[in-house]
Write a protein that holds these residues in place. Sequence first.
Motif, short mmCIF file in Angstrom:
data_model
loop_
_atom_site.label_atom_id
_atom_site.label_comp_id
_atom_site.label_asym_id
_atom_site.label_seq_id
_atom_site.Cartn_x
_atom_site.Cartn_y
_atom_site.Cartn_z
N VAL A 61 0.80 -1.23 0.00
CA VAL A 61 0.00 0.00 0.00
C VAL A 61 0.83 1.28 0.00
CG1 VAL A 61 -2.00 -1.10 1.07
CG2 VAL A 61 -0.28 -0.02 2.53
N ASP A 62 2.10 1.20 0.38
CA ASP A 62 2.92 2.41 0.45
C ASP A 62 3.82 2.60 -0.76
OD1 ASP A 62 4.58 0.25 1.01
OD2 ASP A 62 5.69 1.30 2.59
N GLU A 63 3.50 1.93 -1.88
CA GLU A 63 4.33 2.07 -3.08
C GLU A 63 3.47 2.03 -4.34
OE1 GLU A 63 7.06 -1.26 -2.85
OE2 GLU A 63 5.41 -2.69 -2.84
N SER A 64 4.02 2.61 -5.40
CA SER A 64 3.36 2.53 -6.70
C SER A 64 3.67 1.17 -7.31
CB SER A 64 3.86 3.65 -7.61
OG SER A 64 5.23 3.43 -7.93
N MET A 65 2.98 0.85 -8.39
CA MET A 65 3.24 -0.43 -9.05
C MET A 65 4.67 -0.53 -9.55
SD MET A 65 0.40 -2.04 -11.50
CE MET A 65 -1.27 -1.89 -10.98
N ASP A 66 5.16 0.52 -10.21
CA ASP A 66 6.53 0.42 -10.73
C ASP A 66 7.55 0.41 -9.60
OD1 ASP A 66 5.86 3.29 -10.62
OD2 ASP A 66 7.82 3.59 -11.54
N GLU A 67 7.27 1.05 -8.48
CA GLU A 67 8.17 0.95 -7.32
C GLU A 67 8.21 -0.49 -6.81
OE1 GLU A 67 7.82 5.40 -5.30
OE2 GLU A 67 6.31 3.90 -4.80
N ALA A 68 7.05 -1.14 -6.78
CA ALA A 68 6.99 -2.55 -6.34
C ALA A 68 7.80 -3.44 -7.29
CB ALA A 68 5.54 -3.02 -6.26
N ALA A 69 7.69 -3.20 -8.59
CA ALA A 69 8.43 -4.00 -9.57
C ALA A 69 9.94 -3.81 -9.38
CB ALA A 69 8.02 -3.61 -10.99
N ARG A 70 10.37 -2.58 -9.19
CA ARG A 70 11.80 -2.31 -8.98
C ARG A 70 12.28 -2.91 -7.65
NH1 ARG A 70 10.24 2.78 -10.69
NH2 ARG A 70 10.74 3.67 -8.67
N ASP A 99 -6.80 -22.63 -3.83
CA ASP A 99 -8.07 -21.90 -3.95
C ASP A 99 -7.87 -20.40 -4.12
OD1 ASP A 99 -7.06 -21.65 -1.37
OD2 ASP A 99 -9.04 -21.58 -0.43
N GLN A 100 -6.62 -19.93 -4.23
CA GLN A 100 -6.34 -18.51 -4.37
C GLN A 100 -6.08 -18.13 -5.83
OE1 GLN A 100 -6.33 -15.69 -2.72
NE2 GLN A 100 -6.95 -16.65 -0.82
N ALA A 101 -6.71 -17.04 -6.25
CA ALA A 101 -6.45 -16.48 -7.58
C ALA A 101 -5.78 -15.13 -7.38
CB ALA A 101 -7.76 -16.31 -8.34
N TYR A 102 -4.74 -14.88 -8.15
CA TYR A 102 -3.99 -13.64 -8.07
C TYR A 102 -4.15 -12.84 -9.35
CZ TYR A 102 -1.51 -15.89 -4.18
OH TYR A 102 -1.20 -16.52 -3.02
N GLU A 103 -3.92 -11.54 -9.23
CA GLU A 103 -3.79 -10.66 -10.39
C GLU A 103 -2.33 -10.25 -10.44
OE1 GLU A 103 -6.61 -7.39 -10.81
OE2 GLU A 103 -7.98 -8.49 -9.50
N GLY A 104 -1.67 -10.56 -11.55
CA GLY A 104 -0.25 -10.26 -11.68
C GLY A 104 0.00 -9.24 -12.78
N PHE A 105 0.69 -8.17 -12.45
CA PHE A 105 1.07 -7.12 -13.39
C PHE A 105 2.57 -7.26 -13.67
CE2 PHE A 105 -2.50 -5.68 -10.96
CZ PHE A 105 -3.30 -4.98 -11.85
N MET A 106 2.96 -7.21 -14.94
CA MET A 106 4.37 -7.35 -15.29
C MET A 106 4.87 -6.13 -16.06
SD MET A 106 5.57 -10.18 -14.04
CE MET A 106 7.00 -10.70 -14.98
N PHE A 107 6.07 -5.71 -15.70
CA PHE A 107 6.75 -4.57 -16.33
C PHE A 107 8.07 -5.02 -16.91
CE2 PHE A 107 4.07 -2.63 -13.16
CZ PHE A 107 3.73 -1.39 -13.66
N PRO A 108 8.50 -4.45 -18.03
CA PRO A 108 9.90 -4.64 -18.45
C PRO A 108 10.77 -3.78 -17.52
CG PRO A 108 8.54 -3.81 -20.27
CD PRO A 108 7.74 -3.68 -19.01
N LEU A 109 11.96 -4.26 -17.23
CA LEU A 109 12.92 -3.49 -16.45
C LEU A 109 14.26 -3.57 -17.17
CD1 LEU A 109 13.36 -2.60 -13.00
CD2 LEU A 109 15.17 -4.16 -13.67
N ARG A 110 14.65 -2.45 -17.75
CA ARG A 110 15.95 -2.41 -18.44
C ARG A 110 17.03 -2.28 -17.38
NH1 ARG A 110 17.06 -0.55 -24.20
NH2 ARG A 110 19.29 -0.98 -24.34
N VAL A 111 17.87 -3.28 -17.27
CA VAL A 111 18.86 -3.36 -16.19
C VAL A 111 19.98 -2.35 -16.42
CG1 VAL A 111 20.56 -4.84 -15.06
CG2 VAL A 111 18.30 -5.75 -15.66
N ALA A 112 20.24 -1.57 -15.38
CA ALA A 112 21.33 -0.59 -15.41
C ALA A 112 22.51 -1.04 -14.55
CB ALA A 112 20.81 0.77 -14.92
#
Length: 161
Positions: A61-70, A99-112
């Motif tokens: 809850v304390d992060e954006s989606m892209d923050e979570a991905a990073r 019995d659990q269903a998840y919603e998964g969001f995926m982002f590309p992450l260009r590695v630096a």
Amino acid sequence: MAVLVARQGRELQRYSQSTGGRLVVGCIPYRVRPCDGELEVLVITSQKGHGMMFPKGGWEVDESMDEAARREALEEAGVLGDTEPVLGVWHYKSRRYVDQAYEGFMFPLRVADELHQWPEMASRKRTWAAVQQVMDGCPHWWMREALERLVARHAVLQSAL
């Protein structure tokens, strides 16, 4: 010397209003080979040491989606980079909690940057792999589909050059 620690626990987890399952965010860490422009992707093992997958985990809850991905990329694979626009959202069943269903969001992450030490390095291995290796070896249909979308996006960008 800074010490990096992985987040633990479910107190801050976001849950889907439609399924009641956790909202999961992950990324496909990648790089482009300079010699031929081909994509290589970074895969990790599960904490039990097997499988071929991409970093993913609960969106808090304390992060954006892209923050979570990073964050997941840092904690699980020890890489830093920039996320790009989301590849999509997938609904999938948990293997552990049938019995659990998840919603998964995926982002590309260009590695630096690849870190020499990271929070989950004792329980996960990381490997750079060709796209076809991952398509053949990843057991998760939705991660393979996300990879197909990244490859298609990369092809469009390459043809525009």
